[in-house]
Design an enzyme around this catalytic site. Structure first.
Site, PDB file in Angstrom:
ATOM      1  N   LYS A  12      -0.727  -4.132  -3.256  1.00 29.98           N
ATOM      2  CA  LYS A  12      -1.999  -3.620  -2.726  1.00 29.98           C
ATOM      3  C   LYS A  12      -2.137  -2.177  -3.181  1.00 29.98           C
ATOM      4  O   LYS A  12      -1.482  -1.300  -2.660  1.00 29.98           O
ATOM      5  CB  LYS A  12      -2.014  -3.717  -1.204  1.00 29.98           C
ATOM      6  CG  LYS A  12      -3.144  -2.941  -0.525  1.00 29.98           C
ATOM      7  CD  LYS A  12      -4.505  -3.474  -0.918  1.00 29.98           C
ATOM      8  CE  LYS A  12      -5.599  -2.803  -0.116  1.00 29.98           C
ATOM      9  NZ  LYS A  12      -5.794  -1.386  -0.461  1.00 29.98           N
ATOM     10  N   GLN A  53      -9.743   2.187   0.013  1.00 34.85           N
ATOM     11  CA  GLN A  53     -10.972   1.894   0.732  1.00 34.85           C
ATOM     12  C   GLN A  53     -11.433   3.120   1.514  1.00 34.85           C
ATOM     13  O   GLN A  53     -10.613   3.796   2.142  1.00 34.85           O
ATOM     14  CB  GLN A  53     -10.796   0.716   1.695  1.00 34.85           C
ATOM     15  CG  GLN A  53     -10.833  -0.646   1.026  1.00 34.85           C
ATOM     16  CD  GLN A  53      -9.601  -0.915   0.201  1.00 34.85           C
ATOM     17  OE1 GLN A  53      -8.474  -0.667   0.630  1.00 34.85           O
ATOM     18  NE2 GLN A  53      -9.785  -1.409  -0.999  1.00 34.85           N
ATOM     19  N   SER A  79       0.811  -1.207   0.000  1.00 35.27           N
ATOM     20  CA  SER A  79       0.000   0.000   0.000  1.00 35.27           C
ATOM     21  C   SER A  79       0.848   1.262   0.000  1.00 35.27           C
ATOM     22  O   SER A  79       1.546   1.543  -0.955  1.00 35.27           O
ATOM     23  CB  SER A  79      -0.975  -0.042   1.177  1.00 35.27           C
ATOM     24  OG  SER A  79      -2.000   0.888   0.999  1.00 35.27           O
TER      25      SER A  79
END
Length: 474
Positions: A328, A332, A303
């Protein structure tokens, strides 16, 4: 006629995911509220209510304690196939983010997942876990009487954390045989996300900064670490993002902006309609450091750490060393639903500065270096045996053999068979570490051998990737 539900999205978004060993988050700031409209037809909703009514009215196995609504919500999320969409209670959501704060309340132990179990890697120095006797290798069986063997790592951690001064009871399996119960009073844990060091090599002074996640104090600590290293006259800088699960995007933006000139692309967040929001460096017109910078990543870098590495590579022109990152790259957003719940749903995907998709692909290093093989060794577990001894074949024997060989003891077999050379190596290890030299591996010896392995894992001189990074500056 369509039934419409209006859900108000908070003014920030958080990326969360579970890699199997940890959870990661990135916070995005929005200037405006976003509204999400559902498009459920009346007959679809009526069908849902009919099923709910029939289950409650006539289902043989129905239990009033069964939360059918929660089950339906979880089922809807599962139907999307999105592993990163999650439904939280507000308390669960808050607990999932405490590790990004400068301080939090808990026992102060690093926990990982091994073969599906939550295992103590090490208690932090001076932490409640250390003072109450929690040891590396302890397998967490239950928390406050609740069996957690089937829970994922994030669920176990959320149950261990709690309010300052409260007591948590841990039931743990030690060395594969002993069950220990320890009551630990939770304390205030200072989360140090940035550590630094200096390596001397071939006449060069190489600065080293390890960033464990991108929390709310990370940028200030990062800037201070660079100032300290710069004062020591470093000739190069290594930024280690291995096993960094992510964090706040605003922190990544600030750190990249501190290193690169203004106007450089950090990442683009693209929604399902193809609309892109670019994040660029601000505030700096020149490099803060007049040295080469090397970023280390591995399969546990995810991420926000992937955004950092991609920006340093594609916008900064700096090399990246290690192995391909986790992959990733979706965003979200947490949405308040009901009275006490949060729905975390995927709304965007991240692209690298050059437009490369990160999700499912990761960041590929320009210099590929595998991790030291011994870092993948398993800790020594007895797994139901009272002790491991001569002529036995056991997975714990092989782990001990591999570690003893790493520590410099003369072991001729590494296949799990407890031969005479293993017995002599165990006896020599016991003598060197103040243990009774029986030549057999009991729980105390298993723990000591595991601790020897842990010390090697932490020693940068035995770290292939760090050593390759230092040598690159020659």
């Amino acid at each position: 006629m369509k039934r419409t539900n209006w859900l108000l999205v908070a003014t920030f978004s958080i990326i969360a995911f579970v890699t199997g060993i940890t959870a990661t988050y990135v916070v995005l700031e929005f200037n405006d509220f976003t509204v999400i409209e559902s498009n459920m037809e009346d007959d679809e909703f009526a069908e849902f209510l009919d099923v709910l009514t029939q289950l409650r009215r006539a289902h043989y196995f129905y239990d009033e304690e069964t939360d059918l609504i929660r089950g339906a919500i979880d089922g809807m999320i599962a139907a999307t196939g999105d592993a990163y969409a999650v439904f939280f209670t507000t308390a669960e959501f808050e607990n999932a983010h405490t590790h990004l704060q400068g301080t939090f309340y808990g026992i102060g132990a690093e926990v990982t997942s091994i073969n599906g179990d939550a295992v103590i890697v090490t208690p932090m120095q001076g932490s409640p876990a250390e003072s109450y006797g929690v040891l590396p290798g302890d397998v967490i069986i239950s928390v406050d009487g609740e069996n957690v063997r089937e829970y994922n790592l994030n669920e176990v951690i959320s149950r261990i954390r709690g309010e300052y001064g409260t007591v948590v009871r841990l039931e743990m399996l030690r060395s594969g045989t002993d069950i220990v119960m320890i009551d630990v009073t939770r304390g205030r844990i200072v989360n140090e996300t940035v550590t630094s060091d200096v390596f001397e090599d071939g006449g060069n002074t190489i600065g080293y900064i390890r960033v464990s996640n991108f929390g709310n104090t990370t940028f200030n600590d990062f800037r201070d670490a660079i100032a300290d290293l710069e004062a020591q006259g470093i000739d190069g800088l290594i930024i280690d993002l291995r096993n960094n699960p992510g964090g706040y995007l605003s922190t990544v933006n600030a750190m990249i902006s501190y290193l690169l000139p203004s106007g450089r692309n950090i990442t683009s967040a693209v929604d399902r309609n193809g609309n892109a929001h670019d994040h660029v460096t601000t505030g700096s017109s020149s490099y803060r450091l007049d040295v080469e910078i090397l970023t280390i990543i591995n399969e546990g870098s995810a991420s926000a750490s992937e955004l950092f590495a991609a920006a340093m590579l594609e916008s900064g022109g700096f090399e990246v060393i290690g192995t391909t990152s986790f992959g990733k790259g979706t965003v979200q957003s947490p949405v308040s639903v009901g009275r006490d719940s949060m729905l975390q749903l995927t709304i965007q995907a991240f692209l690298s500065p050059e437009g490369n998709l990160i999700d499912g692909y990761g960041v590929v290093p320009t210099i590929y270096v595998e991790a030291s093989e011994f870092r993948s060794f398993l800790q020594v577990h007895l797994e139901g045996e009272d002790e491991l001894a001569y002529d036995m074949v056991h997975p714990g024997v092989q782990s001990a053999q591999l570690i003893l060989d790493l520590l410099g003891y003369d072991v001729t077999r590494l296949d799990g068979y407890f031969d005479s050379s293993t017995e002599e190596a165990v006896r020599a290890f016991q003598q060197d570490n103040g243990l009774t030299p029986t030549g057999r591996i009991d729980g105390e010896t298993a723990t000591a051998v595991t601790m020897g392995w842990r010390d090697k894992v932490r020693d940068p001189h035995y770290d292939n990737q760090i050593q390759a990074a230092v040598e690159w500056f020659r």
